[in-house]
Design an enzyme around this catalytic site. Structure first.
Site, PDB file in Angstrom:
ATOM      1  N   ARG A   1     -27.805  23.097  26.456  1.00 42.17           N
ATOM      2  CA  ARG A   1     -27.392  22.169  27.508  1.00 42.17           C
ATOM      3  C   ARG A   1     -25.901  21.836  27.455  1.00 42.17           C
ATOM      4  O   ARG A   1     -25.368  21.274  28.404  1.00 42.17           O
ATOM      5  CB  ARG A   1     -28.237  20.894  27.490  1.00 42.17           C
ATOM      6  CG  ARG A   1     -28.068  20.024  26.283  1.00 42.17           C
ATOM      7  CD  ARG A   1     -28.954  18.797  26.366  1.00 42.17           C
ATOM      8  NE  ARG A   1     -28.528  17.873  27.413  1.00 42.17           N
ATOM      9  CZ  ARG A   1     -27.459  17.101  27.333  1.00 42.17           C
ATOM     10  NH1 ARG A   1     -26.692  17.123  26.257  1.00 42.17           N
ATOM     11  NH2 ARG A   1     -27.147  16.289  28.319  1.00 42.17           N
TER      12      ARG A   1
ATOM     13  N   GLU B   1     -45.046  26.525   2.457  1.00 47.95           N
ATOM     14  CA  GLU B   1     -44.302  25.541   1.651  1.00 47.95           C
ATOM     15  C   GLU B   1     -42.791  25.755   1.727  1.00 47.95           C
ATOM     16  O   GLU B   1     -42.018  24.888   1.356  1.00 47.95           O
ATOM     17  CB  GLU B   1     -44.756  25.577   0.193  1.00 47.95           C
ATOM     18  CG  GLU B   1     -46.155  25.011  -0.038  1.00 47.95           C
ATOM     19  CD  GLU B   1     -46.294  23.589   0.483  1.00 47.95           C
ATOM     20  OE1 GLU B   1     -45.551  22.711   0.013  1.00 47.95           O
ATOM     21  OE2 GLU B   1     -47.146  23.369   1.366  1.00 47.95           O
TER      22      GLU B   1
ATOM     23  N   PRO C   1     -36.132  20.866   5.699  1.00 49.21           N
ATOM     24  CA  PRO C   1     -36.150  19.430   5.370  1.00 49.21           C
ATOM     25  C   PRO C   1     -35.041  19.065   4.384  1.00 49.21           C
ATOM     26  O   PRO C   1     -34.635  17.907   4.304  1.00 49.21           O
ATOM     27  CB  PRO C   1     -37.527  19.206   4.729  1.00 49.21           C
ATOM     28  CG  PRO C   1     -38.345  20.402   5.073  1.00 49.21           C
ATOM     29  CD  PRO C   1     -37.390  21.530   5.302  1.00 49.21           C
TER      30      PRO C   1
ATOM     31  N   ASP D   1     -22.806  11.741  27.555  1.00 44.82           N
ATOM     32  CA  ASP D   1     -23.992  11.732  26.715  1.00 44.82           C
ATOM     33  C   ASP D   1     -23.981  10.574  25.734  1.00 44.82           C
ATOM     34  O   ASP D   1     -22.962  10.265  25.141  1.00 44.82           O
ATOM     35  CB  ASP D   1     -24.078  13.014  25.885  1.00 44.82           C
ATOM     36  CG  ASP D   1     -24.776  14.127  26.623  1.00 44.82           C
ATOM     37  OD1 ASP D   1     -25.410  13.835  27.647  1.00 44.82           O
ATOM     38  OD2 ASP D   1     -24.674  15.266  26.166  1.00 44.82           O
TER      39      ASP D   1
HETATM   40  C1  9D3 Z   1     -45.635  19.152   2.845  1.00 38.94           C
HETATM   41  C2  9D3 Z   1     -44.827  20.210   2.211  1.00 38.94           C
HETATM   42  N1  9D3 Z   1     -43.639  19.652   1.561  1.00 38.94           N
HETATM   43  C3  9D3 Z   1     -43.826  19.586   0.114  1.00 38.94           C
HETATM   44  C4  9D3 Z   1     -44.273  18.258  -0.332  1.00 38.94           C
HETATM   45  C5  9D3 Z   1     -42.470  20.459   1.763  1.00 38.94           C
HETATM   46  C6  9D3 Z   1     -42.285  20.975   3.148  1.00 38.94           C
HETATM   47  C7  9D3 Z   1     -42.280  22.328   3.365  1.00 38.94           C
HETATM   48  C8  9D3 Z   1     -42.103  22.822   4.652  1.00 38.94           C
HETATM   49  C9  9D3 Z   1     -42.092  20.125   4.214  1.00 38.94           C
HETATM   50  C10 9D3 Z   1     -41.927  20.628   5.498  1.00 38.94           C
HETATM   51  C11 9D3 Z   1     -41.935  21.971   5.707  1.00 38.94           C
HETATM   52  C12 9D3 Z   1     -41.752  22.518   7.078  1.00 38.94           C
HETATM   53  N2  9D3 Z   1     -40.631  21.867   7.762  1.00 38.94           N
HETATM   54  C13 9D3 Z   1     -39.563  22.538   8.176  1.00 38.94           C
HETATM   55  O1  9D3 Z   1     -39.485  23.737   8.062  1.00 38.94           O
HETATM   56  C14 9D3 Z   1     -38.458  21.779   8.748  1.00 38.94           C
HETATM   57  C15 9D3 Z   1     -38.269  20.372   8.958  1.00 38.94           C
HETATM   58  C16 9D3 Z   1     -39.100  19.258   8.690  1.00 38.94           C
HETATM   59  O2  9D3 Z   1     -40.252  19.332   8.237  1.00 38.94           O
HETATM   60  N3  9D3 Z   1     -38.602  18.019   8.971  1.00 38.94           N
HETATM   61  C17 9D3 Z   1     -37.374  17.819   9.502  1.00 38.94           C
HETATM   62  N4  9D3 Z   1     -36.566  18.821   9.774  1.00 38.94           N
HETATM   63  C18 9D3 Z   1     -37.019  20.076   9.487  1.00 38.94           C
HETATM   64  S1  9D3 Z   1     -36.140  21.471   9.734  1.00 38.94           S
HETATM   65  C19 9D3 Z   1     -37.339  22.453   9.166  1.00 38.94           C
END
Ligand code: 9D3
Length: 256
Positions: free
Chosen positions: A154, A116, A89, A169
């Protein structure tokens, strides 16, 4: 192209091999996919690879040592220079430009986080790039990894049924797509736009370009702001905005 995925759900990610562009790329030897489970590198019999966060707080954190051991196995299998990407994220936005750059290389490793997150020392020591797939909270990196694999697979030459498709695309030209129609000619009380049945290919191309510009203007002004329109495109968009498109072209008027 070879893609290796480090994941606690190898059976899930491995499903990609059976379907769609990844399956076809595999069958036609353009693509190899291998999944690696850090549980196999746990230093305990129970296969635990997570622990409580230092400093306290909710949830669990993936430990560095098992992930590092798995990644070393991957690198032993395919060379130490391979780029290591972590869906996260906190990453840069994954977009078509990133997909194209990855498709031009020889492959990469995707390290999927769960819980987490992953111990920051593993990220600092081993990860070259973090990529986010959007501002939405998912439960782990597997679906983002699968999105990345799909988008790259792709683009590999030959995977696309029609090689013209990649250049056409949506997003390659920075615009949304135009609408598509196929048989039957009348469906759900709606006709196919007359222009598409006219046989006038120059007019069809103009209409499609105008629809793409208009859709982008309406729905994704952020995309439009970032692309340089040429004079012809500006004229088509001005026409769209002024409502100059023939109603029957746009909405499929009644046919005679
Ligand atoms: C709810 C937990 N969050 C803390 C407040 C942090 C968090 C940890 C792990 C949020 C999401 C994740 C798991 N997500 C991913 O590994 C992830 C992801 C995403 O959640 N949204 C957009 N792109 C990606 S790429 C990997």
């Amino acid at each position: 192209m070879r893609i290796d995925v480090v994941t606690l759900f190898p059976e899930w990610v491995g499903q990609l091999e059976q379907f769609g562009v990844v399956g076809r790329g595999l069958r036609e030897s353009r693509l190899e996919l291998a999944c690696w489970n850090p549980r196999d590198d746990a230093d305990n019999a129970s296969g635990r690879v997570d622990d409580r966060p230092y400093g306290g707080g909710p949830g669990m954190v993936m430990q560095g040592p098992p992930l590092a051991a798995t990644l070393e196995r991957v690198k032993a299998a395919r060379g130490h220079g391979v780029p290591v990407i972590m869906p996260s994220p906190q990453g840069q936005p994954f977009d078509q430009r990133q997909a194209q750059a990855l498709a031009e290389g020889e492959g990469f490793v995707l390290v999927c986080g769960r819980y987490e997150g992953i111990d920051q020392r593993f990220v600092d020591a081993y990860v070259d790039k973090e990529l986010s797939v959007g501002d939405v909270v998912l439960s782990g990196g597997e679906l983002p990894a699968m999105m990345i694999i799909d988008a790259v697979a792709r683009l590999l030459s030959g995977v696309l049924g029609d090689s013209r498709s990649a250049a056409q695309d949506s997003f390659v030209n920075g615009l949304l797509d135009h609408p598509h129609y196929t048989r039957p000619p009348r469906f759900a009380g709606r006709d196919v736009p007359d222009v598409l049945l006219s046989g006038d290919h120059a007019r069809i191309e103009r209409w499609r370009a105008q629809q793409a510009l208009g859709a982008t203007w309406r729905r994704r002004p952020d995309l439009l702001a970032r692309c340089e329109l040429d004079a012809a495109q500006k004229a088509l968009l001005d026409g769209y905005i002024a409502g100059e498109t023939d109603e029957s072209d746009t909405h499929g008027g009644s046919r005679e």
